[in-house]
Design a protein around this motif. Sequence first.
Motif, PDB file in Angstrom:
ATOM      1  N   SER A   7       0.842  -1.186   0.000  1.00  0.00           N
ATOM      2  CA  SER A   7       0.000   0.000   0.000  1.00  0.00           C
ATOM      3  C   SER A   7       0.881   1.241   0.000  1.00  0.00           C
ATOM      4  O   SER A   7       2.092   1.145   0.247  1.00  0.00           O
ATOM      5  CB  SER A   7      -0.926   0.014   1.220  1.00  0.00           C
ATOM      6  OG  SER A   7      -0.165   0.059   2.415  1.00  0.00           O
ATOM      7  N   GLY A   8       0.256   2.388  -0.300  1.00  0.00           N
ATOM      8  CA  GLY A   8       0.971   3.653  -0.227  1.00  0.00           C
ATOM      9  C   GLY A   8       1.324   4.264  -1.568  1.00  0.00           C
ATOM     10  O   GLY A   8       1.865   5.369  -1.614  1.00  0.00           O
ATOM     11  N   GLY A   9       1.034   3.556  -2.661  1.00  0.00           N
ATOM     12  CA  GLY A   9       1.334   4.116  -3.970  1.00  0.00           C
ATOM     13  C   GLY A   9       0.422   5.282  -4.306  1.00  0.00           C
ATOM     14  O   GLY A   9      -0.560   5.549  -3.623  1.00  0.00           O
ATOM     15  N   GLY A  10       0.791   5.986  -5.379  1.00  0.00           N
ATOM     16  CA  GLY A  10      -0.025   7.115  -5.807  1.00  0.00           C
ATOM     17  C   GLY A  10       0.725   7.998  -6.775  1.00  0.00           C
ATOM     18  O   GLY A  10       1.778   7.621  -7.291  1.00  0.00           O
ATOM     19  N   LEU A  11       0.169   9.187  -6.986  1.00  0.00           N
ATOM     20  CA  LEU A  11       0.775  10.167  -7.898  1.00  0.00           C
ATOM     21  C   LEU A  11       1.568  11.186  -7.087  1.00  0.00           C
ATOM     22  O   LEU A  11       1.042  11.736  -6.098  1.00  0.00           O
ATOM     23  CB  LEU A  11      -0.324  10.863  -8.698  1.00  0.00           C
ATOM     24  CG  LEU A  11       0.104  12.021  -9.602  1.00  0.00           C
ATOM     25  CD1 LEU A  11       1.029  11.524 -10.713  1.00  0.00           C
ATOM     26  CD2 LEU A  11      -1.127  12.706 -10.186  1.00  0.00           C
ATOM     27  N   VAL A  12       2.790  11.436  -7.492  1.00  0.00           N
ATOM     28  CA  VAL A  12       3.641  12.402  -6.794  1.00  0.00           C
ATOM     29  C   VAL A  12       4.441  13.183  -7.831  1.00  0.00           C
ATOM     30  O   VAL A  12       4.775  12.656  -8.898  1.00  0.00           O
ATOM     31  CB  VAL A  12       4.573  11.678  -5.789  1.00  0.00           C
ATOM     32  CG1 VAL A  12       5.502  10.711  -6.483  1.00  0.00           C
ATOM     33  CG2 VAL A  12       5.339  12.671  -4.934  1.00  0.00           C
ATOM     34  N   GLN A  13       4.732  14.422  -7.518  1.00  0.00           N
ATOM     35  CA  GLN A  13       5.503  15.260  -8.433  1.00  0.00           C
ATOM     36  C   GLN A  13       6.997  14.917  -8.347  1.00  0.00           C
ATOM     37  O   GLN A  13       7.466  14.449  -7.296  1.00  0.00           O
ATOM     38  CB  GLN A  13       5.297  16.733  -8.101  1.00  0.00           C
ATOM     39  CG  GLN A  13       3.895  17.227  -8.393  1.00  0.00           C
ATOM     40  CD  GLN A  13       3.769  18.735  -8.234  1.00  0.00           C
ATOM     41  OE1 GLN A  13       4.600  19.377  -7.613  1.00  0.00           O
ATOM     42  NE2 GLN A  13       2.722  19.297  -8.813  1.00  0.00           N
ATOM     43  N   PRO A  14       7.735  15.157  -9.417  1.00  0.00           N
ATOM     44  CA  PRO A  14       9.189  14.966  -9.359  1.00  0.00           C
ATOM     45  C   PRO A  14       9.804  15.738  -8.195  1.00  0.00           C
ATOM     46  O   PRO A  14       9.433  16.896  -7.942  1.00  0.00           O
ATOM     47  CB  PRO A  14       9.670  15.505 -10.709  1.00  0.00           C
ATOM     48  CG  PRO A  14       8.502  15.307 -11.618  1.00  0.00           C
ATOM     49  CD  PRO A  14       7.284  15.559 -10.764  1.00  0.00           C
ATOM     50  N   GLY A  15      10.714  15.079  -7.495  1.00  0.00           N
ATOM     51  CA  GLY A  15      11.320  15.684  -6.316  1.00  0.00           C
ATOM     52  C   GLY A  15      10.572  15.405  -5.038  1.00  0.00           C
ATOM     53  O   GLY A  15      11.080  15.686  -3.935  1.00  0.00           O
ATOM     54  N   GLY A  16       9.396  14.823  -5.153  1.00  0.00           N
ATOM     55  CA  GLY A  16       8.582  14.540  -3.977  1.00  0.00           C
ATOM     56  C   GLY A  16       8.957  13.233  -3.302  1.00  0.00           C
ATOM     57  O   GLY A  16       9.893  12.543  -3.695  1.00  0.00           O
ATOM     58  N   SER A  17       8.184  12.909  -2.252  1.00  0.00           N
ATOM     59  CA  SER A  17       8.434  11.707  -1.456  1.00  0.00           C
ATOM     60  C   SER A  17       7.167  10.876  -1.335  1.00  0.00           C
ATOM     61  O   SER A  17       6.048  11.407  -1.423  1.00  0.00           O
ATOM     62  CB  SER A  17       8.906  12.092  -0.052  1.00  0.00           C
ATOM     63  OG  SER A  17      10.131  12.801  -0.090  1.00  0.00           O
ATOM     64  N   MET A  82      10.676   6.570  -0.124  1.00  0.00           N
ATOM     65  CA  MET A  82      11.239   7.031  -1.394  1.00  0.00           C
ATOM     66  C   MET A  82      11.267   8.553  -1.407  1.00  0.00           C
ATOM     67  O   MET A  82      10.215   9.195  -1.291  1.00  0.00           O
ATOM     68  CB  MET A  82      10.390   6.497  -2.556  1.00  0.00           C
ATOM     69  CG  MET A  82      10.209   4.989  -2.536  1.00  0.00           C
ATOM     70  SD  MET A  82       9.291   4.365  -3.953  1.00  0.00           S
ATOM     71  CE  MET A  82       7.696   5.097  -3.644  1.00  0.00           C
ATOM     72  N   ASN A  83      12.446   9.120  -1.523  1.00  0.00           N
ATOM     73  CA  ASN A  83      12.624  10.569  -1.570  1.00  0.00           C
ATOM     74  C   ASN A  83      13.228  10.979  -2.906  1.00  0.00           C
ATOM     75  O   ASN A  83      13.762  10.145  -3.637  1.00  0.00           O
ATOM     76  CB  ASN A  83      13.538  11.016  -0.429  1.00  0.00           C
ATOM     77  CG  ASN A  83      12.971  10.696   0.942  1.00  0.00           C
ATOM     78  OD1 ASN A  83      11.758  10.697   1.148  1.00  0.00           O
ATOM     79  ND2 ASN A  83      13.858  10.408   1.890  1.00  0.00           N
ATOM     80  N   SER A  84      13.144  12.257  -3.212  1.00  0.00           N
ATOM     81  CA  SER A  84      13.713  12.805  -4.448  1.00  0.00           C
ATOM     82  C   SER A  84      13.284  11.979  -5.653  1.00  0.00           C
ATOM     83  O   SER A  84      14.114  11.592  -6.494  1.00  0.00           O
ATOM     84  CB  SER A  84      15.247  12.852  -4.358  1.00  0.00           C
ATOM     85  OG  SER A  84      15.664  13.617  -3.244  1.00  0.00           O
ATOM     86  N   LEU A  85      12.005  11.727  -5.738  1.00  0.00           N
ATOM     87  CA  LEU A  85      11.500  10.854  -6.787  1.00  0.00           C
ATOM     88  C   LEU A  85      11.669  11.465  -8.172  1.00  0.00           C
ATOM     89  O   LEU A  85      11.568  12.695  -8.350  1.00  0.00           O
ATOM     90  CB  LEU A  85      10.034  10.518  -6.530  1.00  0.00           C
ATOM     91  CG  LEU A  85       9.835   9.453  -5.436  1.00  0.00           C
ATOM     92  CD1 LEU A  85       8.423   9.494  -4.884  1.00  0.00           C
ATOM     93  CD2 LEU A  85      10.154   8.073  -5.999  1.00  0.00           C
ATOM     94  N   LYS A  86      11.930  10.590  -9.146  1.00  0.00           N
ATOM     95  CA  LYS A  86      12.149  10.995 -10.532  1.00  0.00           C
ATOM     96  C   LYS A  86      11.083  10.323 -11.415  1.00  0.00           C
ATOM     97  O   LYS A  86      10.554   9.268 -11.046  1.00  0.00           O
ATOM     98  CB  LYS A  86      13.528  10.546 -11.002  1.00  0.00           C
ATOM     99  CG  LYS A  86      14.678  11.021 -10.127  1.00  0.00           C
ATOM    100  CD  LYS A  86      15.998  10.425 -10.584  1.00  0.00           C
ATOM    101  CE  LYS A  86      17.155  10.865  -9.705  1.00  0.00           C
ATOM    102  NZ  LYS A  86      18.434  10.273 -10.143  1.00  0.00           N
ATOM    103  N   PRO A  87      10.810  10.890 -12.574  1.00  0.00           N
ATOM    104  CA  PRO A  87       9.842  10.247 -13.480  1.00  0.00           C
ATOM    105  C   PRO A  87      10.209   8.795 -13.791  1.00  0.00           C
ATOM    106  O   PRO A  87       9.309   7.953 -13.944  1.00  0.00           O
ATOM    107  CB  PRO A  87       9.912  11.119 -14.731  1.00  0.00           C
ATOM    108  CG  PRO A  87      10.286  12.478 -14.216  1.00  0.00           C
ATOM    109  CD  PRO A  87      11.238  12.207 -13.084  1.00  0.00           C
TER     110      PRO A  87
END
Length: 115
Positions: A7-17, A82-87
């Motif tokens: 669980s915990g997935g979703g949509l996040v902007q680049p650079g987000g966590s 997960m931090n500093s997420l990238k596309p």
Amino acid sequence: QVQLVESGGGLVQPGGSLGLSCAASGSISSINYMDWYRQAPGKGRESVASISNGDISNYADSVKGRFTISRDNAKNTVYLQMNSLKPEDTAVYYCHYLYVGISVWGKGTLVTVSS
């Protein structure tokens, strides 16, 4: 056998966590290694991170320094922060373990990194 639910997935902007959880249906205390894998659209499944019962962790080079795996045997849960997420982190993320020759996978949770 112990089943896994992510669980915990979703949509996040680049650079987000984003933080993922993997809840086990039973005790994981006797399972030495717990793993996170991911599968991006049109690609094969790849290892992301693993953690031993002694809290020794290993990471894919692509996520080193950005992702952190942890486990709480008392709660029968494994986490992936997960931090500093990238596309390019966009994928379905799966929890997994191998125990006495049996490989068990969760059904996965989708993480989409997009602006």
